[in-house]
Motif scaffolding. Structure first.
Motif, mmCIF file in Angstrom:
data_model
loop_
_atom_site.group_PDB
_atom_site.id
_atom_site.type_symbol
_atom_site.label_atom_id
_atom_site.label_comp_id
_atom_site.label_asym_id
_atom_site.label_seq_id
_atom_site.Cartn_x
_atom_site.Cartn_y
_atom_site.Cartn_z
ATOM 1 N N ALA A 144 73.910 62.511 43.910
ATOM 2 C CA ALA A 144 73.119 61.409 44.455
ATOM 3 C C ALA A 144 73.846 60.702 45.587
ATOM 4 O O ALA A 144 73.212 60.180 46.508
ATOM 5 C CB ALA A 144 72.777 60.428 43.344
ATOM 6 N N ASP A 145 75.168 60.695 45.535
ATOM 7 C CA ASP A 145 75.956 60.022 46.579
ATOM 8 C C ASP A 145 75.890 60.761 47.910
ATOM 9 O O ASP A 145 76.048 60.144 48.968
ATOM 10 C CB ASP A 145 77.422 59.892 46.139
ATOM 11 C CG ASP A 145 77.608 58.849 45.047
ATOM 12 O OD1 ASP A 145 76.721 57.981 44.899
ATOM 13 O OD2 ASP A 145 78.632 58.919 44.342
ATOM 14 N N ARG A 146 75.674 62.079 47.871
ATOM 15 C CA ARG A 146 75.790 62.848 49.117
ATOM 16 C C ARG A 146 74.500 63.490 49.604
ATOM 17 O O ARG A 146 74.483 64.083 50.687
ATOM 18 C CB ARG A 146 76.863 63.926 48.965
ATOM 19 C CG ARG A 146 76.657 64.908 47.849
ATOM 20 C CD ARG A 146 77.867 65.828 47.698
ATOM 21 N NE ARG A 146 77.802 66.669 46.535
ATOM 22 C CZ ARG A 146 77.121 67.807 46.462
ATOM 23 N NH1 ARG A 146 76.467 68.229 47.523
ATOM 24 N NH2 ARG A 146 77.115 68.528 45.356
ATOM 25 N N PRO A 186 59.826 66.577 51.732
ATOM 26 C CA PRO A 186 60.926 65.917 52.457
ATOM 27 C C PRO A 186 60.899 64.393 52.389
ATOM 28 O O PRO A 186 61.943 63.749 52.483
ATOM 29 C CB PRO A 186 60.723 66.409 53.902
ATOM 30 C CG PRO A 186 59.973 67.687 53.772
ATOM 31 C CD PRO A 186 59.072 67.507 52.602
ATOM 32 N N GLN A 187 59.732 63.800 52.226
ATOM 33 C CA GLN A 187 59.621 62.340 52.210
ATOM 34 C C GLN A 187 59.649 61.754 50.795
ATOM 35 O O GLN A 187 59.558 60.536 50.626
ATOM 36 C CB GLN A 187 58.316 61.910 52.914
ATOM 37 C CG GLN A 187 58.200 62.395 54.350
ATOM 38 C CD GLN A 187 59.393 61.997 55.187
ATOM 39 O OE1 GLN A 187 59.825 60.843 55.136
ATOM 40 N NE2 GLN A 187 59.922 62.934 55.958
ATOM 41 N N THR A 188 59.779 62.605 49.801
ATOM 42 C CA THR A 188 59.734 62.163 48.404
ATOM 43 C C THR A 188 61.118 61.831 47.874
ATOM 44 O O THR A 188 62.061 62.605 48.062
ATOM 45 C CB THR A 188 59.091 63.258 47.524
ATOM 46 O OG1 THR A 188 57.731 63.442 47.935
ATOM 47 C CG2 THR A 188 59.120 62.873 46.044
ATOM 48 N N ALA A 189 61.229 60.697 47.215
ATOM 49 C CA ALA A 189 62.482 60.348 46.548
ATOM 50 C C ALA A 189 62.618 61.168 45.269
ATOM 51 O O ALA A 189 61.637 61.370 44.544
ATOM 52 C CB ALA A 189 62.508 58.864 46.218
ATOM 53 N N VAL A 190 63.828 61.638 45.002
ATOM 54 C CA VAL A 190 64.094 62.438 43.803
ATOM 55 C C VAL A 190 65.007 61.641 42.877
ATOM 56 O O VAL A 190 66.129 61.290 43.252
ATOM 57 C CB VAL A 190 64.754 63.787 44.157
ATOM 58 C CG1 VAL A 190 65.014 64.600 42.887
ATOM 59 C CG2 VAL A 190 63.872 64.575 45.125
ATOM 60 N N LEU A 191 64.513 61.347 41.691
ATOM 61 C CA LEU A 191 65.304 60.652 40.684
ATOM 62 C C LEU A 191 65.810 61.687 39.680
ATOM 63 O O LEU A 191 65.014 62.385 39.051
ATOM 64 C CB LEU A 191 64.461 59.597 39.953
ATOM 65 C CG LEU A 191 63.735 58.572 40.826
ATOM 66 C CD1 LEU A 191 62.950 57.594 39.948
ATOM 67 C CD2 LEU A 191 64.706 57.810 41.704
ATOM 68 N N VAL A 192 67.117 61.802 39.545
ATOM 69 C CA VAL A 192 67.712 62.782 38.628
ATOM 70 C C VAL A 192 68.316 62.042 37.448
ATOM 71 O O VAL A 192 69.273 61.280 37.601
ATOM 72 C CB VAL A 192 68.791 63.622 39.336
ATOM 73 C CG1 VAL A 192 69.289 64.727 38.408
ATOM 74 C CG2 VAL A 192 68.258 64.223 40.625
ATOM 75 N N LEU A 193 67.748 62.245 36.276
ATOM 76 C CA LEU A 193 68.249 61.585 35.082
ATOM 77 C C LEU A 193 69.456 62.310 34.520
ATOM 78 O O LEU A 193 69.524 63.547 34.561
ATOM 79 C CB LEU A 193 67.167 61.507 33.999
ATOM 80 C CG LEU A 193 66.167 60.354 34.106
ATOM 81 C CD1 LEU A 193 65.195 60.582 35.253
ATOM 82 C CD2 LEU A 193 65.409 60.162 32.796
ATOM 83 N N THR A 194 70.386 61.551 33.988
ATOM 84 C CA THR A 194 71.508 62.163 33.289
ATOM 85 C C THR A 194 71.019 62.758 31.972
ATOM 86 O O THR A 194 70.008 62.324 31.407
ATOM 87 C CB THR A 194 72.615 61.138 33.016
ATOM 88 O OG1 THR A 194 72.064 60.010 32.311
ATOM 89 C CG2 THR A 194 73.245 60.663 34.314
ATOM 90 N N ASP A 202 70.511 62.866 50.709
ATOM 91 C CA ASP A 202 69.550 61.833 51.091
ATOM 92 C C ASP A 202 68.329 61.833 50.179
ATOM 93 O O ASP A 202 67.837 62.893 49.779
ATOM 94 C CB ASP A 202 69.116 62.077 52.538
ATOM 95 C CG ASP A 202 68.222 60.977 53.073
ATOM 96 O OD1 ASP A 202 68.530 59.792 52.819
ATOM 97 O OD2 ASP A 202 67.212 61.300 53.736
ATOM 98 N N LYS A 203 67.874 60.623 49.851
ATOM 99 C CA LYS A 203 66.683 60.405 49.023
ATOM 100 C C LYS A 203 66.839 60.905 47.586
ATOM 101 O O LYS A 203 65.848 61.097 46.876
ATOM 102 C CB LYS A 203 65.438 61.031 49.663
ATOM 103 C CG LYS A 203 64.959 60.319 50.930
ATOM 104 C CD LYS A 203 63.657 60.911 51.425
ATOM 105 C CE LYS A 203 63.138 60.154 52.635
ATOM 106 N NZ LYS A 203 62.760 58.759 52.313
ATOM 107 N N VAL A 204 68.065 61.129 47.155
ATOM 108 C CA VAL A 204 68.322 61.524 45.769
ATOM 109 C C VAL A 204 69.038 60.379 45.063
ATOM 110 O O VAL A 204 70.009 59.832 45.582
ATOM 111 C CB VAL A 204 69.176 62.810 45.701
ATOM 112 C CG1 VAL A 204 69.532 63.148 44.257
ATOM 113 C CG2 VAL A 204 68.418 63.966 46.348
ATOM 114 N N HIS A 205 68.549 60.017 43.882
ATOM 115 C CA HIS A 205 69.083 58.877 43.151
ATOM 116 C C HIS A 205 69.387 59.291 41.713
ATOM 117 O O HIS A 205 68.532 59.875 41.033
ATOM 118 C CB HIS A 205 68.083 57.717 43.139
ATOM 119 C CG HIS A 205 67.574 57.348 44.502
ATOM 120 N ND1 HIS A 205 68.248 56.489 45.346
ATOM 121 C CD2 HIS A 205 66.459 57.757 45.180
ATOM 122 C CE1 HIS A 205 67.571 56.363 46.470
ATOM 123 N NE2 HIS A 205 66.477 57.113 46.392
ATOM 124 N N ALA A 206 70.585 59.011 41.258
ATOM 125 C CA ALA A 206 70.958 59.271 39.863
ATOM 126 C C ALA A 206 70.436 58.137 38.992
ATOM 127 O O ALA A 206 70.576 56.964 39.343
ATOM 128 C CB ALA A 206 72.465 59.395 39.731
#
Length: 260
Positions: free
Chosen positions: A187-189, A153-161, A191-195
């Motif tokens: 990533a916009d919707r 739950p505290q980990t940021a998730v980076l999702v690559l295209t 939490d802690k998810v980044h494109a």
């Protein structure tokens, strides 16, 4: 009564026609395809299953970063220690994986103790190559992200295209680009998810910006130093560029750079 029934039908039809576009798109996606990408499934391929067992056996006691995906990350495994000497990275990627295969590995491997600062996901190119609709691939990626958010739950998730592929770097582009747009919206919707956008033209050495070839063959195959000869997997130079992309994304999206 007949008039009331007719009015009810008209009302339901009008309501359907005014659904938000996102709802309409979701309804249009084949439920069979969505079930395929969201249901955990062990890989049926012997070499990939052997690699799965090796990756599971290499599970560390701790990790700063966990990479999750297919051969595009698995091919980086041996170079990671030299690329990021001060970062403990667990490469939890297996060649040939599709979204259901990664879901199966997450289900069958206890990673709860790792609690990394960042989880980096790159998957979907094999799903596209298998003919899976873009909407279903996006649904599978979102299911993986949801599982990672529940796991850490505290980990940021980076999702690559998903990066370009093919002789002229335009193969599967219609569906690939659709999935990439869905990644940005995810990533916009959540939490802690980044494109993390892999710029198609830059990563292909300017080749993706050229018009798509009418016919492609070995003699017309375009080349780029970031890619291996198959124009799918990355070269050593490509992983160097990918490392820069992740460093930049971490600085912009996280509290600090986790790639050292």
């Amino acid at each position: 009564m007949r008039l009331s029934g007719f009015a009810l039908v008209l009302g339901l039809l009008a309501g359907f026609l005014t659904f938000p576009k996102a709802w309409a798109d979701e309804l249009a996606c084949d439920p069979i395809a969505i079930d395929l990408t969201q249901t955990p499934q062990r890989t049926p391929n012997y070499p990939n299953l052997k690699e799965t067992l090796q990756v599971q056996a290499a599970r560390p006691e701790r990790a700063d970063v966990v990479l999750l995906g297919d051969s595009l990350f698995a091919g980086w495994r041996t170079d990671l220690p030299s690329a990021f000497p001060s970062t403990v990275i667990y490469d939890f990627a297996v060649g040939g994986d599709r979204t259901p295969n990664l879901l199966w590995r997450l289900e069958k491997t206890d990673l709860s103790h790792l609690r990394p600062s960042a989880a980096v996901l790159l998957i979907g190119t094999n799903d596209l190559a298998a003919g899976t609709p873009a909407c279903a691939v996006a649904a599978g990626i979102e299911t993986i992200v949801e599982k990672l958010r529940a796991l850490w739950p505290q980990t940021a998730v980076l999702v690559l295209t998903i990066p370009p592929r093919g002789a002229d770097f335009h193969a599967l582009d219609d569906r690939r680009l659709e999935v990439n747009r869905a990644i940005a919206k995810l990533a916009d919707r959540v939490d802690k998810v980044h494109a993390v956008t892999i710029d198609d033209d830059t990563f292909t050495c300017g080749q993706h910006g050229k018009p798509q070839l009418a016919e492609v063959s070995e003699t017309t195959r375009l080349s780029c130093d970031n890619y291996a000869d198959d124009n799918l997997h990355f070269s050593t130079e490509g992983y160097v560029v990918l490392g820069r992309i992740l460093k930049s994304a971490a600085i912009q999206s996280l509290d600090g750079n986790v790639f050292h």
